[in-house]
Motif scaffolding. Structure first.
Motif, PDB file in Angstrom:
ATOM      1  N   PHE A  67       0.937  -1.283  -0.493  1.00  0.00           N
ATOM      2  CA  PHE A  67       0.160  -0.358  -0.063  1.00  0.00           C
ATOM      3  C   PHE A  67       0.823   1.441   0.087  1.00  0.00           C
ATOM      4  O   PHE A  67       0.361   2.484  -0.139  1.00  0.00           O
ATOM      5  N   GLU A  68       1.892   0.829  -0.034  1.00  0.00           N
ATOM      6  CA  GLU A  68       3.195   2.292   0.145  1.00  0.00           C
ATOM      7  C   GLU A  68       2.865   3.147  -1.355  1.00  0.00           C
ATOM      8  O   GLU A  68       2.980   2.403  -2.522  1.00  0.00           O
ATOM      9  N   ARG A  69       3.645   3.584  -1.690  1.00  0.00           N
ATOM     10  CA  ARG A  69       4.526   5.287  -2.652  1.00  0.00           C
ATOM     11  C   ARG A  69       5.198   3.926  -3.502  1.00  0.00           C
ATOM     12  O   ARG A  69       6.137   3.313  -3.132  1.00  0.00           O
ATOM     13  N   LEU A  70       5.396   4.474  -4.314  1.00  0.00           N
ATOM     14  CA  LEU A  70       6.291   3.712  -5.759  1.00  0.00           C
ATOM     15  C   LEU A  70       7.991   3.972  -4.783  1.00  0.00           C
ATOM     16  O   LEU A  70       8.888   3.260  -4.773  1.00  0.00           O
ATOM     17  N   SER A  71       8.016   5.136  -5.092  1.00  0.00           N
ATOM     18  CA  SER A  71       9.322   5.615  -4.012  1.00  0.00           C
ATOM     19  C   SER A  71      10.013   4.683  -3.411  1.00  0.00           C
ATOM     20  O   SER A  71      10.969   4.799  -3.078  1.00  0.00           O
ATOM     21  N   LEU A  72       8.844   4.602  -1.834  1.00  0.00           N
ATOM     22  CA  LEU A  72       9.482   3.669  -0.846  1.00  0.00           C
ATOM     23  C   LEU A  72       9.856   2.498  -1.313  1.00  0.00           C
ATOM     24  O   LEU A  72      11.069   1.460  -0.772  1.00  0.00           O
ATOM     25  N   ILE A  73       8.946   1.705  -2.718  1.00  0.00           N
ATOM     26  CA  ILE A  73       9.662   0.891  -3.475  1.00  0.00           C
ATOM     27  C   ILE A  73      10.906   0.798  -4.025  1.00  0.00           C
ATOM     28  O   ILE A  73      11.890  -0.086  -3.910  1.00  0.00           O
ATOM     29  N   LEU A  74      11.025   1.566  -4.007  1.00  0.00           N
ATOM     30  CA  LEU A  74      12.571   2.542  -4.892  1.00  0.00           C
ATOM     31  C   LEU A  74      13.212   2.741  -4.413  1.00  0.00           C
ATOM     32  O   LEU A  74      14.389   2.642  -4.434  1.00  0.00           O
ATOM     33  N   THR A  75      13.713   2.204  -2.746  1.00  0.00           N
ATOM     34  CA  THR A  75      14.302   2.235  -2.104  1.00  0.00           C
ATOM     35  C   THR A  75      14.306   0.995  -1.384  1.00  0.00           C
ATOM     36  O   THR A  75      15.804   0.984  -1.475  1.00  0.00           O
ATOM     37  N   VAL A  76      14.176   0.288  -1.324  1.00  0.00           N
ATOM     38  CA  VAL A  76      13.557  -1.016  -0.818  1.00  0.00           C
ATOM     39  C   VAL A  76      14.716  -1.540  -1.664  1.00  0.00           C
ATOM     40  O   VAL A  76      15.406  -2.936  -1.641  1.00  0.00           O
ATOM     41  N   VAL A  77      14.636  -2.022  -2.643  1.00  0.00           N
ATOM     42  CA  VAL A  77      14.833  -2.334  -4.032  1.00  0.00           C
ATOM     43  C   VAL A  77      16.080  -2.657  -4.003  1.00  0.00           C
ATOM     44  O   VAL A  77      17.044  -3.558  -4.466  1.00  0.00           O
ATOM     45  N   PRO A  78      16.991  -1.720  -4.633  1.00  0.00           N
ATOM     46  CA  PRO A  78      18.229  -1.599  -4.784  1.00  0.00           C
ATOM     47  C   PRO A  78      19.147  -1.873  -3.561  1.00  0.00           C
ATOM     48  O   PRO A  78      19.868  -3.027  -4.077  1.00  0.00           O
TER      49      PRO A  78
END
Length: 116
Positions: A67-78
């Motif tokens: 449910f979070e924003r894409l920016s958080l996912i783009l921070t966690v995945v790298p």
């Protein structure tokens, strides 16, 4: 008000209960497979696959990353990719150090003290 509510959806009790039941079911399957006689590589492959599914459910729903924003996912995945790359960098060292271990055929060396 509705845009704010849609942006910050955190799930319902029914959703979390369903995910919890799936996690219990997957854990039960893992325990059952742990006691079944089967080839080791096959069992490890199945158990790792089930563990990845469980981890994805936990991260997506209980850590609210679904449910979070894409920016958080783009921070966690790298960071996840960097950790996996570091594991592959240090993994060959385990093979290099395997020759340094004592063999079971010969006892470890005994150090004698000067008092004897």
């Amino acid at each position: 008000m509705s845009a704010l509510a849609a942006e910050h959806f955190a799930g319902s009790n029914k959703l979390f209960s369903t995910i919890w039941i799936w996690l219990l079911l997957l854990t039960g399957i893992e325990v059952f497979l742990g006691y079944r006689p089967m080839p080791l590589r096959f069992m490890i492959t199945i158990l790792l696959g089930l563990s990845v599914i469980k981890a994805a459910l936990i991260v997506a729903y209980f850590m609210h990353l679904k449910f979070e924003r894409l920016s958080l996912i783009l921070t966690v995945v790298p960071m996840l990719v960097i950790c996996i790359c570091l594991l592959f960098v240090f993994f060959p060292d385990s093979f290099r150090s395997s020759g340094l271990r004592y063999k079971f055929k010969e006892p470890p060396p005994v150090v004698k003290s000067e008092e004897q």
